[in-house]
Design a protein around this motif. Structure first.
Motif, PDB file in Angstrom:
ATOM      1  N   GLU A  91       0.804  -1.217   0.000  1.00 57.16           N
ATOM      2  CA  GLU A  91       0.000   0.000   0.000  1.00 57.16           C
ATOM      3  C   GLU A  91       0.840   1.270   0.000  1.00 57.16           C
ATOM      4  OE1 GLU A  91      -2.449  -0.527   3.424  1.00 57.16           O
ATOM      5  OE2 GLU A  91      -3.759  -2.016   2.450  1.00 57.16           O
ATOM      6  N   HIS A  92       2.053   1.177   0.589  1.00 58.03           N
ATOM      7  CA  HIS A  92       2.899   2.370   0.709  1.00 58.03           C
ATOM      8  C   HIS A  92       4.351   2.016   0.374  1.00 58.03           C
ATOM      9  CE1 HIS A  92      -0.446   4.460   2.606  1.00 58.03           C
ATOM     10  NE2 HIS A  92      -0.591   3.428   3.411  1.00 58.03           N
ATOM     11  N   PRO A  93       4.637   1.743  -0.881  1.00 57.13           N
ATOM     12  CA  PRO A  93       5.988   1.334  -1.267  1.00 57.13           C
ATOM     13  C   PRO A  93       7.042   2.423  -1.075  1.00 57.13           C
ATOM     14  CG  PRO A  93       4.670   1.770  -3.211  1.00 57.13           C
ATOM     15  CD  PRO A  93       3.724   1.790  -2.040  1.00 57.13           C
ATOM     16  N   GLU A  94       6.604   3.642  -0.836  1.00 59.46           N
ATOM     17  CA  GLU A  94       7.550   4.734  -0.637  1.00 59.46           C
ATOM     18  C   GLU A  94       8.082   4.786   0.806  1.00 59.46           C
ATOM     19  OE1 GLU A  94       3.661   6.205   0.812  1.00 59.46           O
ATOM     20  OE2 GLU A  94       4.317   5.022  -0.929  1.00 59.46           O
ATOM     21  N   GLN A  95       7.453   4.037   1.703  1.00 62.93           N
ATOM     22  CA  GLN A  95       7.843   4.066   3.108  1.00 62.93           C
ATOM     23  C   GLN A  95       8.856   2.962   3.410  1.00 62.93           C
ATOM     24  OE1 GLN A  95       4.342   3.937   5.589  1.00 62.93           O
ATOM     25  NE2 GLN A  95       3.523   5.868   4.786  1.00 62.93           N
ATOM     26  N   MET A  96       9.913   3.324   4.143  1.00 60.78           N
ATOM     27  CA  MET A  96      10.957   2.373   4.494  1.00 60.78           C
ATOM     28  C   MET A  96      10.454   1.369   5.530  1.00 60.78           C
ATOM     29  SD  MET A  96      13.982   1.324   3.981  1.00 60.78           S
ATOM     30  CE  MET A  96      15.220   0.285   4.748  1.00 60.78           C
ATOM     31  N   GLU A 148       3.096  -5.088  -8.124  1.00 58.39           N
ATOM     32  CA  GLU A 148       3.888  -4.036  -8.765  1.00 58.39           C
ATOM     33  C   GLU A 148       4.479  -3.090  -7.723  1.00 58.39           C
ATOM     34  OE1 GLU A 148       3.274  -0.335 -11.930  1.00 58.39           O
ATOM     35  OE2 GLU A 148       1.849  -2.025 -11.912  1.00 58.39           O
ATOM     36  N   ASN A 149       3.674  -2.730  -6.721  1.00 59.01           N
ATOM     37  CA  ASN A 149       4.161  -1.847  -5.666  1.00 59.01           C
ATOM     38  C   ASN A 149       5.221  -2.533  -4.814  1.00 59.01           C
ATOM     39  OD1 ASN A 149       2.700   0.366  -6.377  1.00 59.01           O
ATOM     40  ND2 ASN A 149       1.209   0.234  -4.700  1.00 59.01           N
ATOM     41  N   ILE A 150       5.020  -3.819  -4.531  1.00 57.79           N
ATOM     42  CA  ILE A 150       6.005  -4.553  -3.741  1.00 57.79           C
ATOM     43  C   ILE A 150       7.335  -4.610  -4.480  1.00 57.79           C
ATOM     44  CG2 ILE A 150       6.605  -6.799  -2.761  1.00 57.79           C
ATOM     45  CD1 ILE A 150       3.647  -7.219  -2.180  1.00 57.79           C
ATOM     46  N   LEU A 151       7.271  -4.876  -5.767  1.00 57.30           N
ATOM     47  CA  LEU A 151       8.497  -4.936  -6.566  1.00 57.30           C
ATOM     48  C   LEU A 151       9.138  -3.554  -6.669  1.00 57.30           C
ATOM     49  CD1 LEU A 151      10.311  -6.840  -8.094  1.00 57.30           C
ATOM     50  CD2 LEU A 151       8.955  -6.434 -10.147  1.00 57.30           C
ATOM     51  N   LYS A 152       8.313  -2.513  -6.710  1.00 54.72           N
ATOM     52  CA  LYS A 152       8.840  -1.145  -6.728  1.00 54.72           C
ATOM     53  C   LYS A 152       9.645  -0.881  -5.468  1.00 54.72           C
ATOM     54  CE  LYS A 152       7.312   3.698  -6.864  1.00 54.72           C
ATOM     55  NZ  LYS A 152       6.131   4.601  -6.941  1.00 54.72           N
ATOM     56  N   LEU A 154      11.071  -3.207  -3.479  1.00 56.90           N
ATOM     57  CA  LEU A 154      12.231  -4.097  -3.421  1.00 56.90           C
ATOM     58  C   LEU A 154      13.325  -3.689  -4.411  1.00 56.90           C
ATOM     59  CD1 LEU A 154      10.406  -7.553  -3.204  1.00 56.90           C
ATOM     60  CD2 LEU A 154      11.542  -6.336  -1.332  1.00 56.90           C
ATOM     61  N   GLY A 155      12.939  -3.187  -5.548  1.00 52.30           N
ATOM     62  CA  GLY A 155      13.902  -2.901  -6.603  1.00 52.30           C
ATOM     63  C   GLY A 155      14.109  -4.112  -7.491  1.00 52.30           C
ATOM     64  N   ASP A 156      14.339  -5.242  -6.886  1.00 49.51           N
ATOM     65  CA  ASP A 156      14.400  -6.531  -7.581  1.00 49.51           C
ATOM     66  C   ASP A 156      14.024  -7.612  -6.592  1.00 49.51           C
ATOM     67  OD1 ASP A 156      17.184  -8.077  -6.759  1.00 49.51           O
ATOM     68  OD2 ASP A 156      17.358  -5.901  -6.617  1.00 49.51           O
ATOM     69  N   VAL A 157      13.533  -8.728  -7.089  1.00 51.96           N
ATOM     70  CA  VAL A 157      13.034  -9.797  -6.228  1.00 51.96           C
ATOM     71  C   VAL A 157      14.116 -10.319  -5.285  1.00 51.96           C
ATOM     72  CG1 VAL A 157      12.132 -12.162  -6.210  1.00 51.96           C
ATOM     73  CG2 VAL A 157      11.194 -10.486  -7.804  1.00 51.96           C
ATOM     74  N   GLU A 158      15.366 -10.386  -5.740  1.00 45.63           N
ATOM     75  CA  GLU A 158      16.452 -10.934  -4.921  1.00 45.63           C
ATOM     76  C   GLU A 158      16.788 -10.067  -3.714  1.00 45.63           C
ATOM     77  OE1 GLU A 158      17.874 -13.892  -5.070  1.00 45.63           O
ATOM     78  OE2 GLU A 158      16.498 -14.385  -6.695  1.00 45.63           O
ATOM     79  N   HIS A 159      16.215  -8.870  -3.659  1.00 51.20           N
ATOM     80  CA  HIS A 159      16.408  -8.037  -2.465  1.00 51.20           C
ATOM     81  C   HIS A 159      15.934  -8.771  -1.211  1.00 51.20           C
ATOM     82  CE1 HIS A 159      16.528  -4.362   0.023  1.00 51.20           C
ATOM     83  NE2 HIS A 159      15.373  -4.783   0.504  1.00 51.20           N
ATOM     84  N   ILE A 160      14.885  -9.575  -1.361  1.00 52.48           N
ATOM     85  CA  ILE A 160      14.366 -10.341  -0.222  1.00 52.48           C
ATOM     86  C   ILE A 160      15.449 -11.276   0.313  1.00 52.48           C
ATOM     87  CG2 ILE A 160      12.536 -11.875   0.594  1.00 52.48           C
ATOM     88  CD1 ILE A 160      10.882 -11.051  -1.820  1.00 52.48           C
ATOM     89  N   PHE A 161      16.152 -11.932  -0.583  1.00 46.04           N
ATOM     90  CA  PHE A 161      17.230 -12.852  -0.191  1.00 46.04           C
ATOM     91  C   PHE A 161      18.328 -12.091   0.535  1.00 46.04           C
ATOM     92  CE2 PHE A 161      21.273 -14.942  -0.877  1.00 46.04           C
ATOM     93  CZ  PHE A 161      20.999 -16.278  -0.632  1.00 46.04           C
ATOM     94  N   ARG A 162      18.735 -10.959  -0.015  1.00 39.38           N
ATOM     95  CA  ARG A 162      19.822 -10.182   0.579  1.00 39.38           C
ATOM     96  C   ARG A 162      19.430  -9.614   1.937  1.00 39.38           C
ATOM     97  NH1 ARG A 162      19.827  -8.442  -4.841  1.00 39.38           N
ATOM     98  NH2 ARG A 162      18.876  -6.427  -4.286  1.00 39.38           N
ATOM     99  N   TRP A 163      18.176  -9.202   2.078  1.00 40.38           N
ATOM    100  CA  TRP A 163      17.690  -8.652   3.338  1.00 40.38           C
ATOM    101  C   TRP A 163      17.759  -9.714   4.435  1.00 40.38           C
ATOM    102  CZ3 TRP A 163      16.549  -4.069   5.391  1.00 40.38           C
ATOM    103  CH2 TRP A 163      15.729  -4.016   6.522  1.00 40.38           C
ATOM    104  N   GLN A 164      17.315 -10.913   4.124  1.00 39.76           N
ATOM    105  CA  GLN A 164      17.369 -11.996   5.103  1.00 39.76           C
ATOM    106  C   GLN A 164      18.805 -12.398   5.395  1.00 39.76           C
ATOM    107  OE1 GLN A 164      17.105 -15.979   4.059  1.00 39.76           O
ATOM    108  NE2 GLN A 164      15.531 -16.536   5.565  1.00 39.76           N
ATOM    109  N   ALA A 165      19.655 -12.392   4.370  1.00 40.88           N
ATOM    110  CA  ALA A 165      21.056 -12.775   4.540  1.00 40.88           C
ATOM    111  C   ALA A 165      21.762 -11.869   5.544  1.00 40.88           C
ATOM    112  CB  ALA A 165      21.780 -12.733   3.200  1.00 40.88           C
TER     113      ALA A 165
END
Length: 223
Positions: A91-96, A148-152, A154-165
């Motif tokens: 809902e708010h992809p602009e928020q960290m 689309e907002n979630i991907l916006k 993240l920047g890229d899907v692999e960001h999820i992997f890096r965040w958890q790493a």
């Protein structure tokens, strides 16, 4: 030194939860890591793990009366701590987002759990969270949301992997800093070369085969 058994503090990974595709729901795998230690290796296991639990909640439950001198205290958190509020992201992809438990607080919680275990004359062991499969997990958490907002965000899907790493890296660093034994199931699963075959459809829970690998990593503690 001989230990009386394992006292385990963790989330759904340590609980042995998998996604049962036939029934379309989460369930406890009969042959999960800890059940195999208890049933096949005869190790006494006291499992305090709860599905969905963060280190924050685990610390609240790690009270003196739940600690037993002479046991190994296995501490496994990170997967829920690092998880994002995906509805908010949608809902708010602009928020960290900083995760359910920001990494600095995550480290503080694990440090206190190690301290409590040692104070109770237990041997603390830290465990890294298993790796996730980014695309599977993205597909899973974005169901019914604005992909689309979630991907916006993240920047890229692999960001999820890096965040958890990043959380796993902090577990490794903390183990070294505190002189605590580490069971690095994350590295073992990544180095297996067959991560896709070790994980459930949701991309974050190890399946029965994944639990076999975790068992092989944990068993040397007591077998």
């Amino acid at each position: 030194m001989n230990f009386a058994g394992l006292s385990v503090w963790g989330d759904s990974i340590a609980k042995g939860v998998v996604f049962d595709e036939e029934r379309g729901r989460y369930a406890v795998c009969r042959d999960n890591c800890l059940s195999k230690l208890s049933r096949d290796a005869g190790v006494r296991v006291e499992n305090h793990s709860v599905m969905g639990q963060t280190s924050e909640k685990g610390l609240e439950r790690m009270v003196p009366e739940a600690l037993t001198a002479g046991e190994i205290a296995v501490i496994e958190y990170g997967g829920n701590d690092c998880d994002l509020d995906w509805k908010a992201v949608s809902e708010h992809p602009e928020q960290m987002q900083y995760g359910r438990v920001p990494v600095e607080r995550f480290v503080e919680n694990l440090t206190e759990m190690v301290r409590r275990a040692r104070a109770a004359q237990m041997l603390p062991v830290l465990v890294t969270p298993p790796p996730l499969i980014a695309q599977r997990y993205f597909d899973w958490v974005s169901r019914g949301l604005n992909r689309e907002n979630i991907l916006k965000y993240l920047g890229d899907v692999e960001h999820i992997f890096r965040w958890q790493a990043n959380y796993a890296d902090h577990v490794r660093a903390l183990a070294e800093k505190l002189g605590v034994r580490l069971v690095d199931i994350r590295s073992r699963m990544l180095e297996s070369g067959c991560l896709g075959e070790l994980m459930c459809v949701d991309g974050i829970h190890p399946n029965a085969r994944g639990h076999e690998l975790i068992y092989e990593a944990v068993a040397p503690l007591v077998v």
